[in-house]
Scaffold this motif. Structure first.
Motif, PDB file in Angstrom:
ATOM      1  N   VAL A  82      -7.202  11.661 -10.418  1.00 39.48           N
ATOM      2  CA  VAL A  82      -6.762  10.366 -10.950  1.00 39.48           C
ATOM      3  C   VAL A  82      -5.968   9.595  -9.894  1.00 39.48           C
ATOM      4  O   VAL A  82      -6.192   8.395  -9.665  1.00 39.48           O
ATOM      5  CB  VAL A  82      -5.917  10.564 -12.229  1.00 39.48           C
ATOM      6  CG1 VAL A  82      -5.207   9.265 -12.618  1.00 39.48           C
ATOM      7  CG2 VAL A  82      -6.796  11.037 -13.374  1.00 39.48           C
ATOM      8  N   LYS A  83      -5.050  10.258  -9.222  1.00 39.43           N
ATOM      9  CA  LYS A  83      -4.236   9.604  -8.206  1.00 39.43           C
ATOM     10  C   LYS A  83      -5.082   9.090  -7.053  1.00 39.43           C
ATOM     11  O   LYS A  83      -4.860   7.981  -6.538  1.00 39.43           O
ATOM     12  CB  LYS A  83      -3.160  10.558  -7.697  1.00 39.43           C
ATOM     13  CG  LYS A  83      -2.052  10.818  -8.701  1.00 39.43           C
ATOM     14  CD  LYS A  83      -1.005  11.770  -8.146  1.00 39.43           C
ATOM     15  CE  LYS A  83       0.121  11.985  -9.152  1.00 39.43           C
ATOM     16  NZ  LYS A  83       1.153  12.915  -8.652  1.00 39.43           N
ATOM     17  N   GLN A  84      -6.067   9.877  -6.634  1.00 36.98           N
ATOM     18  CA  GLN A  84      -6.891   9.463  -5.503  1.00 36.98           C
ATOM     19  C   GLN A  84      -7.791   8.282  -5.862  1.00 36.98           C
ATOM     20  O   GLN A  84      -8.056   7.429  -5.019  1.00 36.98           O
ATOM     21  CB  GLN A  84      -7.718  10.638  -4.988  1.00 36.98           C
ATOM     22  CG  GLN A  84      -6.870  11.711  -4.328  1.00 36.98           C
ATOM     23  CD  GLN A  84      -7.701  12.719  -3.566  1.00 36.98           C
ATOM     24  OE1 GLN A  84      -8.368  12.377  -2.607  1.00 36.98           O
ATOM     25  NE2 GLN A  84      -7.657  13.964  -4.000  1.00 36.98           N
ATOM     26  N   VAL A  85      -8.251   8.215  -7.111  1.00 34.42           N
ATOM     27  CA  VAL A  85      -9.022   7.050  -7.544  1.00 34.42           C
ATOM     28  C   VAL A  85      -8.123   5.819  -7.590  1.00 34.42           C
ATOM     29  O   VAL A  85      -8.500   4.735  -7.125  1.00 34.42           O
ATOM     30  CB  VAL A  85      -9.677   7.303  -8.919  1.00 34.42           C
ATOM     31  CG1 VAL A  85     -10.270   6.008  -9.479  1.00 34.42           C
ATOM     32  CG2 VAL A  85     -10.767   8.358  -8.805  1.00 34.42           C
ATOM     33  N   LEU A  86      -6.927   5.964  -8.131  1.00 34.39           N
ATOM     34  CA  LEU A  86      -5.996   4.842  -8.207  1.00 34.39           C
ATOM     35  C   LEU A  86      -5.646   4.294  -6.825  1.00 34.39           C
ATOM     36  O   LEU A  86      -5.498   3.081  -6.642  1.00 34.39           O
ATOM     37  CB  LEU A  86      -4.704   5.266  -8.926  1.00 34.39           C
ATOM     38  CG  LEU A  86      -4.798   5.461 -10.441  1.00 34.39           C
ATOM     39  CD1 LEU A  86      -3.529   6.102 -10.968  1.00 34.39           C
ATOM     40  CD2 LEU A  86      -5.046   4.128 -11.130  1.00 34.39           C
ATOM     41  N   MET A  87      -5.540   5.174  -5.839  1.00 29.16           N
ATOM     42  CA  MET A  87      -5.179   4.769  -4.488  1.00 29.16           C
ATOM     43  C   MET A  87      -6.368   4.245  -3.689  1.00 29.16           C
ATOM     44  O   MET A  87      -6.192   3.721  -2.589  1.00 29.16           O
ATOM     45  CB  MET A  87      -4.556   5.948  -3.740  1.00 29.16           C
ATOM     46  CG  MET A  87      -3.210   6.380  -4.270  1.00 29.16           C
ATOM     47  SD  MET A  87      -2.635   7.862  -3.412  1.00 29.16           S
ATOM     48  CE  MET A  87      -2.536   7.224  -1.735  1.00 29.16           C
TER      49      MET A  87
ATOM     50  N   ARG B 230       0.835  -1.205   0.000  1.00 33.39           N
ATOM     51  CA  ARG B 230       0.000   0.000   0.000  1.00 33.39           C
ATOM     52  C   ARG B 230       0.871   1.256   0.000  1.00 33.39           C
ATOM     53  O   ARG B 230       0.613   2.220  -0.728  1.00 33.39           O
ATOM     54  CB  ARG B 230      -0.893   0.010   1.236  1.00 33.39           C
ATOM     55  CG  ARG B 230      -2.200  -0.741   1.115  1.00 33.39           C
ATOM     56  CD  ARG B 230      -3.030  -0.453   2.359  1.00 33.39           C
ATOM     57  NE  ARG B 230      -4.277  -1.158   2.380  1.00 33.39           N
ATOM     58  CZ  ARG B 230      -5.389  -0.766   1.745  1.00 33.39           C
ATOM     59  NH1 ARG B 230      -5.352   0.326   1.009  1.00 33.39           N
ATOM     60  NH2 ARG B 230      -6.495  -1.469   1.835  1.00 33.39           N
ATOM     61  N   ALA B 231       1.893   1.246   0.852  1.00 30.84           N
ATOM     62  CA  ALA B 231       2.787   2.401   0.948  1.00 30.84           C
ATOM     63  C   ALA B 231       3.536   2.608  -0.367  1.00 30.84           C
ATOM     64  O   ALA B 231       3.702   3.741  -0.832  1.00 30.84           O
ATOM     65  CB  ALA B 231       3.768   2.199   2.098  1.00 30.84           C
ATOM     66  N   PHE B 232       3.982   1.514  -0.979  1.00 35.09           N
ATOM     67  CA  PHE B 232       4.678   1.586  -2.262  1.00 35.09           C
ATOM     68  C   PHE B 232       3.788   2.219  -3.329  1.00 35.09           C
ATOM     69  O   PHE B 232       4.226   3.091  -4.095  1.00 35.09           O
ATOM     70  CB  PHE B 232       5.100   0.182  -2.701  1.00 35.09           C
ATOM     71  CG  PHE B 232       5.479   0.080  -4.150  1.00 35.09           C
ATOM     72  CD1 PHE B 232       6.703   0.544  -4.607  1.00 35.09           C
ATOM     73  CD2 PHE B 232       4.600  -0.485  -5.075  1.00 35.09           C
ATOM     74  CE1 PHE B 232       7.052   0.466  -5.948  1.00 35.09           C
ATOM     75  CE2 PHE B 232       4.931  -0.574  -6.411  1.00 35.09           C
ATOM     76  CZ  PHE B 232       6.163  -0.100  -6.855  1.00 35.09           C
ATOM     77  N   LEU B 233       2.514   1.827  -3.374  1.00 40.04           N
ATOM     78  CA  LEU B 233       1.585   2.386  -4.364  1.00 40.04           C
ATOM     79  C   LEU B 233       1.361   3.877  -4.141  1.00 40.04           C
ATOM     80  O   LEU B 233       1.243   4.646  -5.096  1.00 40.04           O
ATOM     81  CB  LEU B 233       0.254   1.639  -4.318  1.00 40.04           C
ATOM     82  CG  LEU B 233       0.268   0.210  -4.867  1.00 40.04           C
ATOM     83  CD1 LEU B 233      -1.079  -0.457  -4.644  1.00 40.04           C
ATOM     84  CD2 LEU B 233       0.629   0.208  -6.345  1.00 40.04           C
ATOM     85  N   ALA B 234       1.317   4.289  -2.884  1.00 36.47           N
ATOM     86  CA  ALA B 234       1.144   5.709  -2.589  1.00 36.47           C
ATOM     87  C   ALA B 234       2.335   6.518  -3.105  1.00 36.47           C
ATOM     88  O   ALA B 234       2.167   7.571  -3.730  1.00 36.47           O
ATOM     89  CB  ALA B 234       0.977   5.921  -1.086  1.00 36.47           C
TER      90      ALA B 234
ATOM     91  N   ARG C 236     -11.674   2.633 -10.676  1.00 41.84           N
ATOM     92  CA  ARG C 236     -10.631   1.641 -10.875  1.00 41.84           C
ATOM     93  C   ARG C 236     -11.179   0.452 -11.665  1.00 41.84           C
ATOM     94  O   ARG C 236     -12.226  -0.098 -11.337  1.00 41.84           O
ATOM     95  CB  ARG C 236     -10.070   1.169  -9.531  1.00 41.84           C
ATOM     96  CG  ARG C 236      -9.176   2.207  -8.887  1.00 41.84           C
ATOM     97  CD  ARG C 236      -8.399   1.649  -7.719  1.00 41.84           C
ATOM     98  NE  ARG C 236      -9.260   1.430  -6.567  1.00 41.84           N
ATOM     99  CZ  ARG C 236      -8.811   1.003  -5.385  1.00 41.84           C
ATOM    100  NH1 ARG C 236      -7.535   0.741  -5.217  1.00 41.84           N
ATOM    101  NH2 ARG C 236      -9.639   0.840  -4.385  1.00 41.84           N
ATOM    102  N   GLY C 237     -10.449   0.062 -12.707  1.00 36.76           N
ATOM    103  CA  GLY C 237     -10.884  -1.038 -13.552  1.00 36.76           C
ATOM    104  C   GLY C 237     -10.802  -2.380 -12.839  1.00 36.76           C
ATOM    105  O   GLY C 237      -9.977  -2.578 -11.947  1.00 36.76           O
ATOM    106  N   GLY C 238     -11.690  -3.280 -13.217  1.00 35.43           N
ATOM    107  CA  GLY C 238     -11.659  -4.621 -12.657  1.00 35.43           C
ATOM    108  C   GLY C 238     -12.173  -4.723 -11.241  1.00 35.43           C
ATOM    109  O   GLY C 238     -11.939  -5.734 -10.575  1.00 35.43           O
TER     110      GLY C 238
END
Length: 302
Positions: free
Chosen positions: A133-138, A7-11, A270-272
């Motif tokens: 976009v970043k907040q949706v991805l996270m 999670r931290a890595f994705l942020a 987010r897709g999927g």
């Protein structure tokens, strides 16, 4: 490889900056840096390279991001379906551009609230396109309503309506009511800061017509942008439906650019992933309302 570390890595990957990622995760910057170092040590390869503005992913980092997103999304889906996560189906987290937050979106949210029996806990976030976009991805937002195109392949994107854009100038401006883009070369422009799609549209259209726009102010507030236009510091490209009241009261002067300029508005998630019921309903209502909004956007002004 710990789930929390992923999670931290994705942020960090999404924000491209350890300090901003740490603020978003509510942890200290040294602690997050140590987590990333431990993750790189565990994998045995560098995941980030430093840049002047922060960090960017290496090829191995991009590969890990692809798999980490799948893992995090799968765990969150399991938590959601089992009811063990921190958020519930009645939560709705929506992102929206500031220029969209005062008309269509509130009305459709009202329609959603009136049509459901459950008590909705709605969180509305205003930000620029890149931030949404970043907040949706996270996973901080279920959906975001913003300008297109969006090139992130892990997002699901649906086009809603086409929005007409116009030029505004100060009330004392001597500009004609219609003006070609080529004639605007060299004029001072006021625009939103980098990250806003409206700014990108200005640069794309200007460059297409053979000139680089001369930017005199880059602002974070749409109201501030109108204020600086009103004071005569320059002209600005804005959504037409955001300024009728300003035009009617004489706050700004409307100029129709030739050829006409538009941008597409869409909704992303987010897709999927399965959206929570409230978010899925909001998306449905927006898509259902799109033909009506498109007709309103296409109506000629006097």
């Amino acid at each position: 490889m710990e789930f929390r570390a992923l999670r931290a890595f994705l942020a960090v990957a999404d924000f491209g900056n350890i300090t901003r990622a740490a603020e978003n995760l509510h942890v200290s910057q040294p602690a997050l840096s140590q987590t990333m170092q431990n993750l790189e040590r565990e994998i045995g390869r560098p995941l980030f390279r430093r840049t002047t503005g922060g960090v960017e992913l290496t090829s191995d980092g991009k590969l890990l991001r692809f798999h980490a997103l799948r893992i995090v999304h799968a765990v969150e889906d399991a938590e959601q379906e089992l009811g063990t996560g921190q958020r519930h189906e009645s939560d709705l987290r929506v992102g929206v551009l500031p220029t969209l937050a005062h008309d269509y979106v509130p009305g459709i949210l009202r329609q959603l609230v009136d049509s459901t029996r459950e008590a909705l806990a709605i969180k509305l976030v205003e930000s620029h396109t890149q931030g949404l976009v970043k907040q949706v991805l996270m996973g901080a937002l279920h959906v975001a309503i913003l300008d297109l195109p969006i090139s992130e392949p892990s997002l699901e994107v649906a086009t809603l309506w086409r929005e007409r854009l116009v030029i505004v100038a100060s009330p004392e401006s001597s500009l004609e009511s219609e003006m070609s883009w080529a004639d605007m070369a060299g004029m001072p422009f006021i625009t939103m800061e980098p990250g806003y799609g409206l700014r990108d549209v200005l640069f794309q259209v200007a460059l297409f017509h053979g000139f680089q726009p001369r930017i005199v102010f880059e602002l974070t507030s749409f109201n501030a942008l109108l204020g600086f236009v009103r004071a005569g510091f320059g002209i600005a490209l804005v959504p037409y439906r955001s300024i009728p009241w300003e035009v009617a009261r004489g706050g700004v002067r409307l100029v129709k650019p030739l050829p006409e300029t538009h941008r597409n508005i869409g909704i992303i998630s987010r897709g999927g992933r399965r959206l929570p019921h409230a978010a899925a309903m909001l998306k449905h209502l927006l898509i259902e309302a799109s033909p009506r909004i498109s007709v309103q956007e296409g109506t000629d002004w006097e």
